[in-house]
Each structure stands twice: as C-alpha cells, then as structure tokens.
Scaffold this motif. Sequence first.
Motif, PDB file in Angstrom:
ATOM      1  N   LEU A 106       1.225  20.129   8.399  1.00  0.00           N
ATOM      2  CA  LEU A 106       1.255  19.980   6.952  1.00  0.00           C
ATOM      3  C   LEU A 106       0.126  19.078   6.447  1.00  0.00           C
ATOM      4  CD1 LEU A 106       5.089  19.511   6.303  1.00  0.00           C
ATOM      5  CD2 LEU A 106       3.711  21.553   5.841  1.00  0.00           C
ATOM      6  N   GLY A 107      -0.351  18.242   7.340  1.00  0.00           N
ATOM      7  CA  GLY A 107      -1.402  17.316   6.943  1.00  0.00           C
ATOM      8  C   GLY A 107      -0.876  16.241   6.017  1.00  0.00           C
ATOM      9  N   SER A 108      -1.701  15.809   5.058  1.00  0.00           N
ATOM     10  CA  SER A 108      -1.290  14.787   4.090  1.00  0.00           C
ATOM     11  C   SER A 108      -1.569  15.280   2.669  1.00  0.00           C
ATOM     12  CB  SER A 108      -1.967  13.456   4.367  1.00  0.00           C
ATOM     13  OG  SER A 108      -3.179  13.591   5.048  1.00  0.00           O
ATOM     14  N   PRO A 109      -0.671  16.114   2.153  1.00  0.00           N
ATOM     15  CA  PRO A 109      -0.894  16.726   0.844  1.00  0.00           C
ATOM     16  C   PRO A 109      -0.604  15.801  -0.339  1.00  0.00           C
ATOM     17  CG  PRO A 109       1.178  17.482   1.747  1.00  0.00           C
ATOM     18  CD  PRO A 109       0.532  16.633   2.805  1.00  0.00           C
ATOM     19  N   TRP A 110      -0.226  14.577  -0.109  1.00  0.00           N
ATOM     20  CA  TRP A 110       0.186  13.688  -1.203  1.00  0.00           C
ATOM     21  C   TRP A 110      -0.967  12.974  -1.894  1.00  0.00           C
ATOM     22  CZ3 TRP A 110       2.670  13.582   3.586  1.00  0.00           C
ATOM     23  CH2 TRP A 110       2.021  12.835   4.558  1.00  0.00           C
ATOM     24  N   GLY A 111      -2.147  13.093  -1.402  1.00  0.00           N
ATOM     25  CA  GLY A 111      -3.316  12.528  -2.080  1.00  0.00           C
ATOM     26  C   GLY A 111      -3.580  11.070  -1.736  1.00  0.00           C
ATOM     27  N   GLN A 112      -4.708  10.580  -2.243  1.00  0.00           N
ATOM     28  CA  GLN A 112      -5.153   9.226  -1.919  1.00  0.00           C
ATOM     29  C   GLN A 112      -4.924   8.238  -3.069  1.00  0.00           C
ATOM     30  OE1 GLN A 112      -6.196   8.498   1.176  1.00  0.00           O
ATOM     31  NE2 GLN A 112      -5.810  10.641   1.701  1.00  0.00           N
ATOM     32  N   ASP A 113      -4.362   8.693  -4.185  1.00  0.00           N
ATOM     33  CA  ASP A 113      -4.124   7.783  -5.299  1.00  0.00           C
ATOM     34  C   ASP A 113      -2.992   6.813  -4.972  1.00  0.00           C
ATOM     35  OD1 ASP A 113      -1.998   9.494  -5.373  1.00  0.00           O
ATOM     36  OD2 ASP A 113      -2.294  10.159  -7.436  1.00  0.00           O
ATOM     37  N   ARG A 114      -2.689   5.925  -5.910  1.00  0.00           N
ATOM     38  CA  ARG A 114      -1.688   4.878  -5.651  1.00  0.00           C
ATOM     39  C   ARG A 114      -0.305   5.463  -5.321  1.00  0.00           C
ATOM     40  NH1 ARG A 114      -0.711  -0.483  -9.310  1.00  0.00           N
ATOM     41  NH2 ARG A 114       0.928  -1.324  -8.001  1.00  0.00           N
ATOM     42  N   PRO A 115       0.230   6.396  -6.119  1.00  0.00           N
ATOM     43  CA  PRO A 115       1.539   6.967  -5.747  1.00  0.00           C
ATOM     44  C   PRO A 115       1.487   7.708  -4.405  1.00  0.00           C
ATOM     45  CG  PRO A 115       1.022   7.491  -8.041  1.00  0.00           C
ATOM     46  CD  PRO A 115      -0.214   6.877  -7.431  1.00  0.00           C
ATOM     47  N   GLY A 116       0.413   8.438  -4.173  1.00  0.00           N
ATOM     48  CA  GLY A 116       0.276   9.168  -2.907  1.00  0.00           C
ATOM     49  C   GLY A 116       0.209   8.233  -1.717  1.00  0.00           C
ATOM     50  N   SER A 117      -0.523   7.143  -1.854  1.00  0.00           N
ATOM     51  CA  SER A 117      -0.631   6.169  -0.758  1.00  0.00           C
ATOM     52  C   SER A 117       0.714   5.505  -0.469  1.00  0.00           C
ATOM     53  CB  SER A 117      -1.676   5.104  -1.101  1.00  0.00           C
ATOM     54  OG  SER A 117      -2.945   5.694  -1.213  1.00  0.00           O
ATOM     55  N   GLY A 118       1.461   5.195  -1.548  1.00  0.00           N
ATOM     56  CA  GLY A 118       2.796   4.604  -1.367  1.00  0.00           C
ATOM     57  C   GLY A 118       3.736   5.553  -0.650  1.00  0.00           C
ATOM     58  N   PHE A 119       3.700   6.818  -1.062  1.00  0.00           N
ATOM     59  CA  PHE A 119       4.537   7.821  -0.401  1.00  0.00           C
ATOM     60  C   PHE A 119       4.131   7.966   1.066  1.00  0.00           C
ATOM     61  CE2 PHE A 119       5.357  12.092   1.143  1.00  0.00           C
ATOM     62  CZ  PHE A 119       6.711  12.219   0.877  1.00  0.00           C
ATOM     63  N   ALA A 120       2.836   8.022   1.331  1.00  0.00           N
ATOM     64  CA  ALA A 120       2.342   8.213   2.701  1.00  0.00           C
ATOM     65  C   ALA A 120       2.829   7.108   3.616  1.00  0.00           C
ATOM     66  CB  ALA A 120       0.815   8.275   2.704  1.00  0.00           C
ATOM     67  N   ALA A 121       2.790   5.859   3.131  1.00  0.00           N
ATOM     68  CA  ALA A 121       3.229   4.734   3.969  1.00  0.00           C
ATOM     69  C   ALA A 121       4.713   4.869   4.328  1.00  0.00           C
ATOM     70  CB  ALA A 121       2.959   3.415   3.246  1.00  0.00           C
ATOM     71  N   ALA A 122       5.529   5.185   3.319  1.00  0.00           N
ATOM     72  CA  ALA A 122       6.971   5.325   3.578  1.00  0.00           C
ATOM     73  C   ALA A 122       7.258   6.540   4.454  1.00  0.00           C
ATOM     74  CB  ALA A 122       7.721   5.437   2.254  1.00  0.00           C
ATOM     75  N   TYR A 123       6.556   7.635   4.189  1.00  0.00           N
ATOM     76  CA  TYR A 123       6.766   8.869   4.935  1.00  0.00           C
ATOM     77  C   TYR A 123       6.419   8.692   6.404  1.00  0.00           C
ATOM     78  CZ  TYR A 123       5.865  13.584   6.701  1.00  0.00           C
ATOM     79  OH  TYR A 123       5.847  14.715   7.459  1.00  0.00           O
ATOM     80  N   LYS A 124       5.290   8.072   6.677  1.00  0.00           N
ATOM     81  CA  LYS A 124       4.867   7.920   8.071  1.00  0.00           C
ATOM     82  C   LYS A 124       5.871   7.088   8.867  1.00  0.00           C
ATOM     83  CE  LYS A 124      -0.031   8.663   7.284  1.00  0.00           C
ATOM     84  NZ  LYS A 124      -1.365   8.076   7.260  1.00  0.00           N
ATOM     85  N   ASP A 125       6.389   6.010   8.270  1.00  0.00           N
ATOM     86  CA  ASP A 125       7.403   5.197   8.958  1.00  0.00           C
ATOM     87  C   ASP A 125       8.681   5.998   9.194  1.00  0.00           C
ATOM     88  OD1 ASP A 125       5.736   3.008   9.096  1.00  0.00           O
ATOM     89  OD2 ASP A 125       6.627   1.983   7.359  1.00  0.00           O
TER      90      ASP A 125
END
Length: 138
Positions: free
Chosen positions: A50-69
């Motif tokens: 799926l990769g990282s479709p959430w983007g590099q903006d602030r909301p996307g970065s916040g989601f990515a951190a929580a998602y990866k954990d």
Amino acid sequence: MASGSGNGDAGGGTFALKPWELHGEGREFEKISEDFGKAVSTLEQSLAALGSPWGQDRPGSGFAAAYKDARGGLLGGLRGLAGQLGQVGSGLHTMAERTVDAETAAAAGFGGAAGQGGPVTPAATPGARTTVPKDRSA
C-alpha cells in the motif's frame, strides 16, 4: 481425547487420555500455526504494498507515526500468536509421550500390562521405549 464422568455417581467416573489422539491434535495445532504464519506474512506484504498514501503534510505525518506503531504492534502480536499455536501443538505431543511413560511405569510397578487391552503396551525390557500409534482415527 478424554472422556469422563463428573456426576459423582457411586461407581466413579473414568478419564482416559489417548496418546494417538493427543498427537493428532498436536499436528492440527502445528498446521494451524503454519497456516496462520503464512496469513500474517501475506498481510504484512499487502500492507507494505500500500505504501504511504497519507501524504507528507502535518495530518499525514501524524497519521503515519501512529499507523506505523500500530502496524508493528499488530504484526508482532500476530507472529507471536502463530508461535504460541505451534507451542500448543508441541505441548500436546509432550503430553502424549508423558501419558505413555506414566502408564508404562505404573503397569511395570504393578507387574501387569498397561491398560489391559488399552492403547499402551509396556516395554518388554526395562528402559525400552514403547511405540505409540500416531493416529487411530477413522
């Protein structure tokens, strides 16, 4: 695998462990463990694809951190569960072997044949291992 009567009747209940059934159930748990492990690997590969479709903006970065954990915890837990299922299978094999050993030792202590027509035949010579059928199911 086991049968019993817990109704407190005067005749007493019986409890029988059948080593070949314990071995059969152990093999089932080992197979479930293997299949579950494969499913976890497939899930892990699918999530990675799926990769990282959430983007590099602030909301996307916040989601990515929580998602990866969360993803790491989930996959680690699922891999652990697959291992524990395999350990249940190993434990059932150990229980079957110890059941045979205990019945053989008890029969030898009484000078008789184990089970009187039951599943276990005592060793002919001291220290020799008994042979337990792997499966008698129909």
